[in-house]
Motif scaffolding. Structure first.
Motif, PDB file in Angstrom:
ATOM      1  N   PHE A   1     -57.585  13.085 -39.497  1.00 49.34           N
ATOM      2  CA  PHE A   1     -59.015  12.733 -39.341  1.00 49.34           C
ATOM      3  C   PHE A   1     -59.502  11.896 -40.526  1.00 49.34           C
ATOM      4  N   LEU A   2     -59.101  12.318 -41.725  1.00 52.51           N
ATOM      5  CA  LEU A   2     -59.519  11.581 -42.923  1.00 52.51           C
ATOM      6  C   LEU A   2     -58.931  10.173 -42.917  1.00 52.51           C
ATOM      7  N   ALA A   3     -57.659  10.087 -42.587  1.00 49.39           N
ATOM      8  CA  ALA A   3     -56.982   8.783 -42.584  1.00 49.39           C
ATOM      9  C   ALA A   3     -57.606   7.863 -41.529  1.00 49.39           C
ATOM     10  N   GLN A   4     -57.949   8.429 -40.372  1.00 49.30           N
ATOM     11  CA  GLN A   4     -58.585   7.620 -39.316  1.00 49.30           C
ATOM     12  C   GLN A   4     -59.964   7.150 -39.771  1.00 49.30           C
TER      13      GLN A   4
ATOM     14  N   ALA B   1     -49.243   3.885 -40.157  1.00 48.81           N
ATOM     15  CA  ALA B   1     -49.450   3.647 -38.723  1.00 48.81           C
ATOM     16  C   ALA B   1     -50.883   3.196 -38.439  1.00 48.81           C
ATOM     17  N   LEU B   2     -51.810   3.528 -39.329  1.00 50.50           N
ATOM     18  CA  LEU B   2     -53.211   3.145 -39.139  1.00 50.50           C
ATOM     19  C   LEU B   2     -53.528   1.805 -39.809  1.00 50.50           C
ATOM     20  N   GLY B   3     -52.487   1.143 -40.309  1.00 48.27           N
ATOM     21  CA  GLY B   3     -52.718  -0.164 -40.919  1.00 48.27           C
ATOM     22  C   GLY B   3     -53.339  -0.077 -42.307  1.00 48.27           C
ATOM     23  N   THR B   4     -53.228   1.099 -42.926  1.00 48.77           N
ATOM     24  CA  THR B   4     -53.772   1.282 -44.270  1.00 48.77           C
ATOM     25  C   THR B   4     -52.851   0.617 -45.292  1.00 48.77           C
ATOM     26  N   GLU B   5     -53.451   0.025 -46.325  1.00 53.12           N
ATOM     27  CA  GLU B   5     -52.641  -0.494 -47.433  1.00 53.12           C
ATOM     28  C   GLU B   5     -52.341   0.673 -48.372  1.00 53.12           C
TER      29      GLU B   5
ATOM     30  N   LEU C   1     -68.974  13.883 -45.609  1.00 53.37           N
ATOM     31  CA  LEU C   1     -67.631  13.672 -45.074  1.00 53.37           C
ATOM     32  C   LEU C   1     -67.215  14.829 -44.165  1.00 53.37           C
ATOM     33  N   GLU C   2     -67.630  16.045 -44.535  1.00 56.01           N
ATOM     34  CA  GLU C   2     -67.322  17.199 -43.677  1.00 56.01           C
ATOM     35  C   GLU C   2     -67.916  16.982 -42.293  1.00 56.01           C
ATOM     36  N   ARG C   3     -69.164  16.522 -42.250  1.00 55.93           N
ATOM     37  CA  ARG C   3     -69.806  16.312 -40.947  1.00 55.93           C
ATOM     38  C   ARG C   3     -69.102  15.210 -40.149  1.00 55.93           C
ATOM     39  N   GLU C   4     -68.662  14.183 -40.829  1.00 55.61           N
ATOM     40  CA  GLU C   4     -67.959  13.104 -40.138  1.00 55.61           C
ATOM     41  C   GLU C   4     -66.632  13.594 -39.550  1.00 55.61           C
ATOM     42  N   LEU C   5     -65.895  14.376 -40.349  1.00 56.01           N
ATOM     43  CA  LEU C   5     -64.605  14.864 -39.837  1.00 56.01           C
ATOM     44  C   LEU C   5     -64.804  15.921 -38.744  1.00 56.01           C
TER      45      LEU C   5
ATOM     46  N   LEU D   1     -62.431   4.238 -28.860  1.00 58.15           N
ATOM     47  CA  LEU D   1     -61.184   3.509 -29.134  1.00 58.15           C
ATOM     48  C   LEU D   1     -61.268   2.046 -28.693  1.00 58.15           C
ATOM     49  N   GLY D   2     -62.448   1.628 -28.291  1.00 53.96           N
ATOM     50  CA  GLY D   2     -62.605   0.229 -27.894  1.00 53.96           C
ATOM     51  C   GLY D   2     -62.023  -0.077 -26.524  1.00 53.96           C
TER      52      GLY D   2
END
Lengths: 358, 358
Positions: A75-78, A101-105, A220-224, B102-103
């Motif tokens: 969830f955090l990574a997304q 996999a999420l395209g993170t650098e 952030l808790e609410r977002e996750l 997800l678009g």
């Protein structure tokens, strides 16, 4: 003897308090069945959330229980998909894969025997785009077994404050300590404004219950939570209520001591066998807890080649490169197999190391 | 009387077999604790996977157990993120939100009392880009309570075959039938090449166990397994093993009959109250099972306005627009509250409908 799994960084079956958990599961459902068996709060089973909140000195609303802590990391990574994220080198392979996999650098930062180098964090902040967060496992790190020194913890907290850097302190192994004194957590040192904390009951009770948790800044808790409710509505409350019953009965500390004793014997067996078999050929440190020991092999050894030979000889480990480590490194886990198997496993491994021409 | 939740499409507490599940949880851990309490196969607890596979006449490798079926839908939606997906109008709101986040281009296709219109599916295939899949709930649909006729099922299967269209048949309510004969599932009719099937034990045993499952084409099953292992390593086996123990003891069918009887009384209470209070003012159909009944209100009524008044009058329902329905539609659930509460809830609601000036 069958293949010896020094690759498996999971608790041995004898670590699992099966009989007690069977009764806790029954009691949890009997005590609070209509809560446990229905949909409920996405943040998790309320009594367990409160227990964790009290233990860490935060409001329950800042605790998010997930179906294993990796789920929360997803969830955090997304949430920060595509951003820049700092991690240790080496680091736990599953988060690495999730981020990529999420395209993170993903920027891997160097460690030494004192753990992550804070100067490398400062450098990364000074050069390149602002990172979304730093992911660190400061105590008994997976895969290296290393623990960040207290001095460096203080320095890292300063950096987080100065740069408003979100740090995720992943601490599944901190309580699995056999000796020495625990350093303060980053979360304790910083106070929880910039440092988020994650842990689980996988190493202290049982991984199959899949009870992980996060302590997060409120927003952030609410977002996750919103991501969690859109994914599974309610986490598996049965596992969480079983953990709570186990805690409520006072079983946590005695069970943890039992697990620590089991694992200490395995670590000692591994250290003794390494000393006997690989002294002068490879390097390693004595971890004061956790599951893992990191092997620096001679430069000419390629761990992936060694692994192929080792598997034929009846022992497995994990190639350090899976964690972003150097080609001549290896992760050995002493958690899953018995002390006798640990010794025999190291013997088999050492025979393959010795067989490589210098 | 407190607020009556005709909004809550979840089982009433009295539907949950608490005592029996408490004992099943205990027995599951005692019987197979080292499997249930450790990491295990990401596809799910093997005995339950085999039970489901046998029931549906497929190989166990095609069954994927997830922490609730919504979690599996998320994996499928992520697999096809950004594509075009066909759904019913109205349809279950959570998948709608997941797809949109997800678009995905979501195309809602019209239904009538016979369920989804197959001609609308054919039209959508003829016009516009090829959809990744069609999501349908053919039996006792959430939110409309409608059931797709057998003739239309055959026609839909033909379309899926002719166009190689992947269909996800979501069937959580199919077994919660009070009367009449069940039509064949799309999965049975088609054979499982193009039709994937999902269901759960949430409505037949207990939702809090979070045991959903998918039967998938082999390649797609492997892809979703890879997503699952990267998200949570292992699903919560404790819930799955508890379900298996419940099945193994032969409790499933007697419990299902008990649940059907409980729900039939509630549906009957709702139908009688609607007949008494809203005859000539609103339209609805008699569902032969499931949790829901769909209300077509007079054109001049806006369900969201009605809801605000209804809440003040002590009854809740869900605005049909949440499911992509017309502004004058509403979903009433009779699953959560007692027959007396159902009757009183409908009376309170009807008073608000009558109060709207024509």
């Amino acid at each position: 003897m069958a293949t010896i799994a020094l690759a498996r960084g999971i608790p041995a079956p004898e670590c699992l308090p099966v009989e007690e958990l069977a009764d806790c599961a029954r009691a949890a459902v009997e005590r609070d069945g209509t809560s446990v068996l229905s949909y409920g709060p996405v943040g998790g089973y309320a009594p367990l959330r409160e227990w964790i909140a009290e233990r860490h000195g935060v409001a329950p609303e800042r605790v998010l229980l997930t179906n294993g802590s990796l789920q929360g990391f997803v969830f955090l990574a997304q949430r920060f998909a595509g951003a820049r994220v700092l991690v240790e080198q080496p680091t736990y392979d599953r988060p690495l894969k999730i981020l990529r996999a999420l395209g993170t650098e993903v920027v891997q930062l160097p460690m030494d025997d004192q753990g992550l180098d804070p100067d490398a964090v400062a450098d990364a902040l000074a050069n390149g785009p602002r990172p979304a967060f730093l992911y660190t496992i400061p105590t008994f790190q997976n895969p290296s077994g290393r623990t960040l020194s207290t001095e460096r913890r203080r320095r890292l907290v300063e950096i987080a404050r100065d740069h408003q850097l979100l740090v995720l302190e992943d601490d599944p192994y901190g309580l699995v300590r056999f000796e020495g004194t625990a350093p303060p957590s980053l979360f304790e040192l910083e106070g929880g404004t910039h440092v988020a904390y994650s842990s689980s009951f996988s190493k202290t009770i049982a991984p199959g219950l899949r009870v992980g948790y996060f302590i997060l800044p409120p927003e952030l808790e609410r977002e996750l939570e919103a991501a969690a409710v859109a994914t599974y509505i309610t986490p598996v409350l049965l596992g969480q209520a079983t953990v709570y019953e186990f805690l409520r009965r006072g079983n946590f500390d005695p069970n943890l001591r039992r697990v620590q004793d089991l694992l200490r014997l395995r670590r000692d067996a591994m250290l003794e066998a390494l000393e006997a078999e690989l002294s002068g050929l490879a390097e390693w440190r004595r971890p004061e807890g956790g599951y893992f020991l990191w092997l620096d092999l001679p430069q000419e050894i390629v761990a992936s080649d060694l692994l192929a030979n080792a598997e034929e000889a009846g022992v497995t480990f994990v190639d350090g490169r899976d964690f972003g480590g150097a080609p001549n490194t290896a992760r050995l886990a002493y958690s899953y197999v018995s002390p006798d198997e640990v010794r025999e496993g190291v013997r088999r491994l050492a025979a393959q190391v010795v067989a490589v021409p210098a």
